[in-house]
Motif scaffolding. Structure first.
Motif, short mmCIF file in Angstrom:
data_model
loop_
_atom_site.label_atom_id
_atom_site.label_comp_id
_atom_site.label_asym_id
_atom_site.label_seq_id
_atom_site.Cartn_x
_atom_site.Cartn_y
_atom_site.Cartn_z
N TYR A 137 -0.50 -3.52 -7.85
CA TYR A 137 0.30 -2.63 -7.00
C TYR A 137 1.80 -2.87 -7.19
CZ TYR A 137 -4.13 -1.59 -4.78
OH TYR A 137 -5.42 -1.20 -4.56
N ALA A 138 2.21 -4.14 -7.24
CA ALA A 138 3.64 -4.45 -7.39
C ALA A 138 4.12 -4.13 -8.80
CB ALA A 138 3.88 -5.94 -7.06
N GLY A 139 3.33 -4.53 -9.81
CA GLY A 139 3.77 -4.37 -11.20
C GLY A 139 3.86 -2.91 -11.63
N VAL A 165 2.62 -6.11 -19.28
CA VAL A 165 1.57 -6.94 -19.89
C VAL A 165 0.48 -7.16 -18.85
CG1 VAL A 165 1.04 -9.08 -21.09
CG2 VAL A 165 3.35 -8.14 -21.22
N ASN A 166 -0.75 -6.79 -19.20
CA ASN A 166 -1.87 -6.92 -18.26
C ASN A 166 -3.14 -7.21 -19.06
OD1 ASN A 166 -2.51 -6.52 -15.32
ND2 ASN A 166 -4.02 -5.11 -16.17
N PRO A 167 -4.04 -8.04 -18.52
CA PRO A 167 -5.22 -8.42 -19.32
C PRO A 167 -6.18 -7.28 -19.62
CG PRO A 167 -4.92 -9.89 -17.43
CD PRO A 167 -3.95 -8.77 -17.27
N VAL A 212 -8.08 7.72 8.28
CA VAL A 212 -6.72 7.20 8.03
C VAL A 212 -6.75 6.15 6.93
CG1 VAL A 212 -4.79 5.92 9.04
CG2 VAL A 212 -5.90 7.73 10.36
N LYS A 213 -7.73 5.24 6.99
CA LYS A 213 -7.82 4.19 5.98
C LYS A 213 -7.99 4.78 4.59
CE LYS A 213 -8.13 0.27 3.96
NZ LYS A 213 -8.74 -1.00 4.10
N GLU A 214 -8.85 5.79 4.48
CA GLU A 214 -9.06 6.44 3.18
C GLU A 214 -7.74 7.07 2.69
OE1 GLU A 214 -11.34 6.38 0.99
OE2 GLU A 214 -10.47 7.94 -0.28
#
Ligand SMILES: Cc1cc2nc3c(=O)[nH]c(=O)nc-3n(C[C@H](O)[C@H](O)[C@H](O)COP(=O)(O)OP(=O)(O)OC[C@H]3O[C@@H](n4cnc5c(N)ncnc54)[C@H](O)[C@@H]3O)c2cc1C
Length: 384
Positions: free
Chosen positions: A13-15, A35-37, A348-350
């Motif tokens: 989420y941050a990247g 860069v991500n695995p 709401v959560k969805e």
């Protein structure tokens, strides 16, 4: 003018938010590599749904990253002053690095290899397969009474009514105010989840779990939803970390003593006056990612970055697909009296889950609640 090379480590989420915002706001002055695995984005907030087989938490990063962001599928093994070393032997040079490696399951209990972890895609995938194989009346024991354990137990119980699902923990929903906990207990009972609280798990075996009362609770499938840890990358690279291994930053998210490294998300510890109220959550990881991008752009322009300012909104819990509980919070994360329960809370959560994806696609328009002007009371950083 040469482009500033920015390497974003981690596409969570941050990247992803940071990478997309860097390109969208950087007016073509930045060259961004993530860069991500894996080549997929993992919607960690749907991993319990993934494990229960009601949704898929993985989607291609190519559909989420800005077209001008380059993706390098690899894991960063070490961070040096101006370069990172990748597994498989390669390296990447950077002018600025954004550290966003997130969190994973803490395997503090002996025998944890016998449990399926809900904290990452591999564990959720394996659990999904295991649940499908279990016979009628098989026992599933979920360890951990935090929000992740609660959501997991409810999701599994609703999806597999023929299984006996038990939630074992020292406490239940400790992050909610006392007044809200009975409602969550009732909802778990409605889902058919047996609650066993006041119990500390001391060991996990292939056939069950051992508790501090010296008892063995039989289990055909044990799910670990206990505490979470951060990767060791910052510490092993010699960067400053807190006692939990999170990268230490100043109040603008610049790494302490390293002006070319900026941090965001679960793996980062900003100073208390801007960060004590920020639980490990995508609720804080996304604005941290956006703020981290703004900080990198300010550094590139030779400007002074702004201090971090994030207000929390609340805690949103799904209890299966048709029930939920939402606890509203003040910006400093202390609870408000407002709660929403039942089908409306599930809706709401969805919407919150969908909003995270939309926000990453429109990073320039993304806005968040500013932090409370008062210094927030210190609270331990717990997941979500
Ligand atoms: C089942 C579950 C439900 C949850 N529900 C909610 C919720 O409802 N609301 C909420 O706010 N939060 C929720 N959370 C918490 C939330 O998912 C995390 O706080 C959030 O994912 C943190 O975002 P992040 O970007 O910091 O890290 P992550 O999303 O974990 O992303 C980190 C990325 O970095 C990559 N990475 C790690 N090491 C390296 C390396 N060495 N090199 C390159 N890449 C690396 C990882 O593979 C990953 O892709 C939930 C978590 C779980 C497990």
């Amino acid at each position: 003018m040469a482009l500033a090379r920015v390497v974003v480590v981690g596409a969570g989420y941050a990247g992803v938010m940071a990478a997309n915002r860097l390109v969208a706001m950087g007016r073509s002055g930045v060259d961004v590599t993530v860069v991500n695995p894996r080549a997929q984005f993992v919607e960690r907030i749907r991993l319990h749904e993934h494990a229960a087989g009601v949704s898929n938490a993985a989607r291609p990063l190519s559909g989420l990253l800005h077209r001008d962001v380059r993706l390098r599928v690899a894991a960063v093994e070490a961070i040096a002053e101006r370069s990172v070393r990748l597994d498989g032997g390669g390296a990447l040079e950077f002018d600025y690095l954004l550290y966003a490696v997130g969190s994973a399951a803490a395997r503090g209990v002996a025998g944890s290899e016998h449990a399926w972890s809900i904290a990452g895609l591999a564990g959720a995938e394996a659990l999904r397969t295991r649940l499908r194989q279990l016979p009628v009346r098989a026992r599933v024991v979920v360890i951990g009474g935090g929000l992740t354990g609660i959501e997991s137990a409810a999701e599994i119980a609703y999806r597999y009514p023929s299984l006996e699902v038990e939630l074992v923990s020292q406490s239940l929903a400790a992050s909610l105010p006392r007044s809200s906990r009975p409602a969550v207990e009732r909802k778990l009972a409605n889902a058919g989840v047996l609650l066993r609280t006041g119990v500390r798990v001391t060991g996990i075996r292939a056939d069950g779990i051992e508790t501090d009362a010296g008892r063995l609770l039989l289990s055909d499938c044990t799910v670990w939803a206990g505490s979470f840890d951060v990767p060791d990358l910052a510490r092993s690279s010699g960067l400053p970390v807190d006692s939990g291994g999170r990268l230490r930053t100043d109040d603008t998210l610049v790494c302490v003593g390293q002006r070319r490294i900026v941090g965001a998300g679960d793996a980062v510890a900003p100073p208390g006056h801007v960060g004590n109220h920020l639980r490990m959550s995508c609720q804080s990881a996304m604005p941290m990612g956006a703020h981290g991008a703004d900080t990198v752009l300010a550094l590139i322009r030779g400007e002074r970055p702004a201090p971090l300012s994030i207000g929390m909104v609340g805690q949103a819990i799904s209890l299966g697909r048709h029930d939920g509980f939402i606890q509203a919070a003040h910006r400093d994360d202390t609870p408000r009296k407002v709660v929403l329960s039942g089908r409306g809370a599930a809706v709401v959560k969805e919407r919150v889950c969908r909003f995270t994806i939309t926000s990453m696609r429109f990073p320039r328009a993304y806005r968040w609640l500013p932090g409370s002007p008062a210094v927030p009371a210190p609270t331990p950083a717990a997941l979500r």
